[in-house]
Write a protein that holds these residues in place. Structure first.
Motif, PDB file in Angstrom:
ATOM      1  N   ALA A 105       0.837  -1.208   0.000  1.00 52.45           N
ATOM      2  CA  ALA A 105       0.000   0.000   0.000  1.00 52.45           C
ATOM      3  C   ALA A 105       0.866   1.250   0.000  1.00 52.45           C
ATOM      4  O   ALA A 105       0.542   2.237  -0.681  1.00 52.45           O
ATOM      5  N   TYR A 106       1.962   1.216   0.749  1.00 52.15           N
ATOM      6  CA  TYR A 106       2.890   2.347   0.742  1.00 52.15           C
ATOM      7  C   TYR A 106       3.496   2.539  -0.639  1.00 52.15           C
ATOM      8  O   TYR A 106       3.537   3.658  -1.171  1.00 52.15           O
ATOM      9  N   ASN A 107       3.960   1.452  -1.242  1.00 51.70           N
ATOM     10  CA  ASN A 107       4.560   1.554  -2.567  1.00 51.70           C
ATOM     11  C   ASN A 107       3.555   2.062  -3.601  1.00 51.70           C
ATOM     12  O   ASN A 107       3.905   2.858  -4.485  1.00 51.70           O
ATOM     13  N   ALA A 108       2.308   1.627  -3.478  1.00 52.70           N
ATOM     14  CA  ALA A 108       1.277   2.090  -4.414  1.00 52.70           C
ATOM     15  C   ALA A 108       1.047   3.588  -4.244  1.00 52.70           C
ATOM     16  O   ALA A 108       0.814   4.312  -5.223  1.00 52.70           O
ATOM     17  N   TYR A 109       1.103   4.046  -3.004  1.00 57.98           N
ATOM     18  CA  TYR A 109       0.944   5.483  -2.743  1.00 57.98           C
ATOM     19  C   TYR A 109       2.068   6.275  -3.401  1.00 57.98           C
ATOM     20  O   TYR A 109       1.820   7.299  -4.049  1.00 57.98           O
TER      21      TYR A 109
END
Length: 239
Positions: A105-109
């Motif tokens: 989720a962090y990487n997608a952000y």
């Protein structure tokens, strides 16, 4: 033959050691995320939430260093990383099963920010100078200060005190000149919370000077009337 009871105890040292190892590894990895967020958000303090299918992760940082990593899976919040007590092993295990989804989720952000600034123009217009406005404001204030200094000097002479004020109302608005000996402390218009035309700290806004400067003459006239009244009171004194 009597039955014997086994009083031997099992140690938790191995479980605690493994838990502490996992927390340390997670803190090191999540700390990198905290540093990246601090760089992106540009502040010493901050936090951000990331949702996964199983819950919500919250990263809080201070000065670029991670303060805590919290997981809320809907039942009970787990502080995977914190400055306080380490999590219970069962709670830690539940949270870490979702840790990979949190990182995703962090990487997608971060990926969602790619190109967000493309095409943003930085060819800004020239900034207008306030030099002429400031010069005109200061010219008006210098003249007001000169007049008020003369008033303060006269008040000091006639009252003979180190501190004093002269106040009156101009069109219903209170004007107050405060002095220390023969020097001006301030000229305030509007009472507490009003505009300080003169002060020892900062200049008023040019718009306030423009609005109020026209009433300074009326203030001086009221002062002159005050002096005339004092002179009238003393004229009949016979010694």
């Amino acid at each position: 033959m009597s039955d014997s009871i086994d009083f031997s105890l099992l140690t938790t040292a191995d479980v605690a050691a493994r838990r502490d190892e996992l927390v340390a590894q997670t803190e090191e990895h999540a700390g990198r995320i905290a540093r990246e967020l601090a760089v992106l958000q540009g502040g010493d303090y901050g936090s951000r939430e990331f949702d996964t299918d199983s819950g919500t992760w919250t990263v809080k940082y201070e000065g670029g260093a991670i303060q805590y990593l919290r997981y809320d899976g809907g039942r009970e919040e787990v502080y995977v990383v914190s400055a306080h007590s380490p999590p219970e092993p069962e709670e830690l295990a539940e949270a870490l099963r979702d840790y990979g989804a949190f990182v995703a989720a962090y990487n997608a952000y971060v990926e969602s920010l790619a190109g967000v600034l493309d095409g943003v123009e930085v060819d800004f217009p020239d900034v207008a100078s306030t030099e002429s406005v400031v010069a005109e404001r200061d010219r008006v204030l210098d003249r007001i200060r000169e007049v008020c200094a003369a008033m303060a000097g006269q008040l000091h002479r006639v009252e003979g005190t180190d501190y004093g004020t002269f106040s009156t109302r101009i069109d219903g608005t209170r004007w107050e000149l405060k002095r220390e000996r023969d020097r001006v402390s301030y000229l305030r218009v509007g009472g507490d919370g009003g505009v300080y035309l003169l002060s020892q700290y900062q200049h008023p806004a040019a718009s306030d000077v423009r609005e109020l400067a026209g009433d300074v003459s009326a203030f001086v006239t009221a002062f002159n009337d005050h002096v005339a009244a004092i002179s009238s009171e003393l004229s009949g004194v016979d010694v």
